[in-house]
Structure formats: structure tokens, C-alpha cells
Design a protein around this motif. Structure first.
Motif, PDB file in Angstrom:
ATOM      1  N   ARG A 144       7.416  -0.758   6.138  1.00 47.16           N
ATOM      2  CA  ARG A 144       6.830   0.398   5.429  1.00 47.16           C
ATOM      3  C   ARG A 144       7.740   1.619   5.522  1.00 47.16           C
ATOM      4  NH1 ARG A 144       1.253   1.953   7.286  1.00 47.16           N
ATOM      5  NH2 ARG A 144       2.042   1.270   9.271  1.00 47.16           N
ATOM      6  N   ALA A 145       8.353   1.831   6.697  1.00 47.03           N
ATOM      7  CA  ALA A 145       9.264   2.978   6.858  1.00 47.03           C
ATOM      8  C   ALA A 145      10.453   2.846   5.917  1.00 47.03           C
ATOM      9  CB  ALA A 145       9.731   3.079   8.311  1.00 47.03           C
TER      10      ALA A 145
ATOM     11  N   MET B   7       8.075  11.756   8.784  1.00 46.71           N
ATOM     12  CA  MET B   7       7.270  10.539   8.625  1.00 46.71           C
ATOM     13  C   MET B   7       6.169  10.453   9.677  1.00 46.71           C
ATOM     14  SD  MET B   7      10.221   7.704   7.826  1.00 46.71           S
ATOM     15  CE  MET B   7       9.135   6.381   7.328  1.00 46.71           C
TER      16      MET B   7
ATOM     17  N   GLU C  34      10.569   1.143   3.142  1.00 45.09           N
ATOM     18  CA  GLU C  34      10.081   1.340   1.769  1.00 45.09           C
ATOM     19  C   GLU C  34       9.960   2.821   1.441  1.00 45.09           C
ATOM     20  OE1 GLU C  34       6.336  -0.734   1.286  1.00 45.09           O
ATOM     21  OE2 GLU C  34       7.293  -2.121  -0.108  1.00 45.09           O
ATOM     22  N   GLU C  35       9.377   3.583   2.377  1.00 46.74           N
ATOM     23  CA  GLU C  35       9.208   5.029   2.161  1.00 46.74           C
ATOM     24  C   GLU C  35      10.556   5.733   2.024  1.00 46.74           C
ATOM     25  OE1 GLU C  35       6.574   7.181   4.746  1.00 46.74           O
ATOM     26  OE2 GLU C  35       5.011   5.645   4.589  1.00 46.74           O
TER      27      GLU C  35
ATOM     28  N   LYS D 180      12.076   4.793  -1.346  1.00 47.47           N
ATOM     29  CA  LYS D 180      11.354   5.495  -2.422  1.00 47.47           C
ATOM     30  C   LYS D 180      11.800   6.955  -2.474  1.00 47.47           C
ATOM     31  CE  LYS D 180       6.721   6.735  -3.915  1.00 47.47           C
ATOM     32  NZ  LYS D 180       5.352   6.970  -3.483  1.00 47.47           N
ATOM     33  N   PHE D 181      11.897   7.579  -1.298  1.00 47.58           N
ATOM     34  CA  PHE D 181      12.352   8.974  -1.221  1.00 47.58           C
ATOM     35  C   PHE D 181      13.762   9.113  -1.792  1.00 47.58           C
ATOM     36  CE2 PHE D 181      14.940  12.029   1.201  1.00 47.58           C
ATOM     37  CZ  PHE D 181      14.302  13.212   0.846  1.00 47.58           C
TER      38      PHE D 181
END
Length: 193
Positions: free
Chosen positions: A177-178, A139, A180-181, A184-185
Motif C-alpha cells: 500500500r505504501a 504517510m 502504491e501511494e 500514485k503521488f
């Protein structure tokens, strides 16, 4: 009457003064006091025991050389942590280091899984954890730092803001945001907790 936290800061200030006067034993006390805490933070950030050890040593060398620049605007540990994370970020700019960290994480997880007679579900869980850890390692550094401090070190938003010299709102945004990422991953890779 001093509060316990103020006494803690006063002790650091006294040790820094003593070290400034040439008393090297004062630095040894600071090292003993903060070595494990700094190592744990770097381990959470880098996911590599070897790299965390190296960076902890480099941090204390930098602190030894630059202690007279500490102004007391933050806690001594916060100042030391910033030095450590900056060193870690510089280290991560090397592709070779990133590759080594991922290899270390995979080997560590493999050793852990090998030490347990695990059913199929544990093997799947291990693969999932490897994938998530590798993803976090890749990230953007400000997101990785914020999520590591929050999730691995258990720091509050305010503590993270102080450590990273960022507004609390920015810290909240980075952590959001982290997460969320990561979610999503996990969805894309069909990894479910």
C-alpha cells in the motif's frame, strides 16, 4: 557448539545480567554496540539528524530504566527498536515537530545540492526527492514505518514483522500500500525516476 547468532544473543544476555547486578560498564558496552544502528534506523524513519539524535538518547534512557522488563522473547535490538519507534511516533503526533522535520529535510537537501555544481537535471531531481521524502513523512505511521524499514534499512519482511509485532502478511500489505501511494503521488506530481 553455539552458532554465531546465538553467541551474539548470549553476549547481550550476559551484559543485561551484569547491568542488573550494578555493573554500569555493561550498559556502556550495549550502548556502544547499538547506538549507531539505532540512530541510523531513527534517521531513516524521521529524516531529521537532530530528531534522530534526540530520540536515540531518549531510547537509551528508557532502556536504562526499563531493562529489567526485557524478557528475551525477541532480540535486544528489536526490543530497543520498538521503544525508539514508539518514541518517534509520539514525537510525530506534534504538528510543530512534523513542520520542523520537513524544514530539516528541505534544508539538508538544499545544502547537499548547494555543495555540488549541478545542472538543471540535478535541480529537478532534488525537487523531486524533496517532494517524495515530504510525502513519505506525511504517510500514515504504520505504512511509513514499514516502507522505511524495507527501503531505507533493508530489512526483510520477517524482520519487519518481528520489529513491528505484526504478521508477515500485514507487513507485505503495508509495504504494498505504501508503494502504491508513493507511485500514485509521483504520477500525480509527474515525478519520474
Amino acid at each position: 557448539m553455539h552458532k554465531p547468532m546465538e553467541q551474539y544473543k548470549d553476549m547481550d544476555a550476559q551484559l543485561i545480567d551484569e547491568f542488573g547486578r550494578g555493573n554500569e560498564a555493561a550498559f556502556d558496552i550495549l550502548f556502544t554496540k547499538y547506538n549507531n544502528k539505532l540512530y541510523a534506523s531513527l534517521l531513516a524513519f524521521t529524516k531529521s539528524k537532530e530528531l534522530a539524535e534526540d530520540l536515540t538518547q531518549q531510547t537509551f534512557i528508557r532502556v536504562w530504566k526499563k531493562i529489567e522488563t526485557f524478557r528475551g522473547e525477541s532480540s535486544l535490538f528489536t526490543w530497543m527498536y520498538r521503544i525508539a519507534i514508539n518514541l518517534a511516533k509520539n514525537e510525530f503526533n506534534s504538528k510543530e515537530t512534523r513542520k520542523q522535520v520537513l524544514t530539516d529535510v528541505i534544508e539538508d537537501n538544499h545544502e547537499f545540492a548547494s555543495s555540488i555544481s549541478s545542472p538543471e537535471s540535478m535541480a529537478i531531481e532534488k525537487e523531486s526527492m524533496d517532494a517524495v521524502i515530504s510525502f513519505i513523512s506525511s504517510m500514515q505511521s504504520d505504512l511509513k514505518e514499514a516502507i522505511s524499514l524495507r527501503e531505507f534499512d533493508g530489512k526483510s519482511y520477517e524482520e519487519i514483522a518481528q520489529i513491528t509485532s505484526s504478521p508477515v502478511g500485514t507487513v507485505r500489505s503495508r509495504i504494498f500500500r505504501a508503494r502504491e501511494e508513493i507511485l500514485k503521488f509521483m504520477k500525480e506530481e509527474e515525478i519520474y525516476g
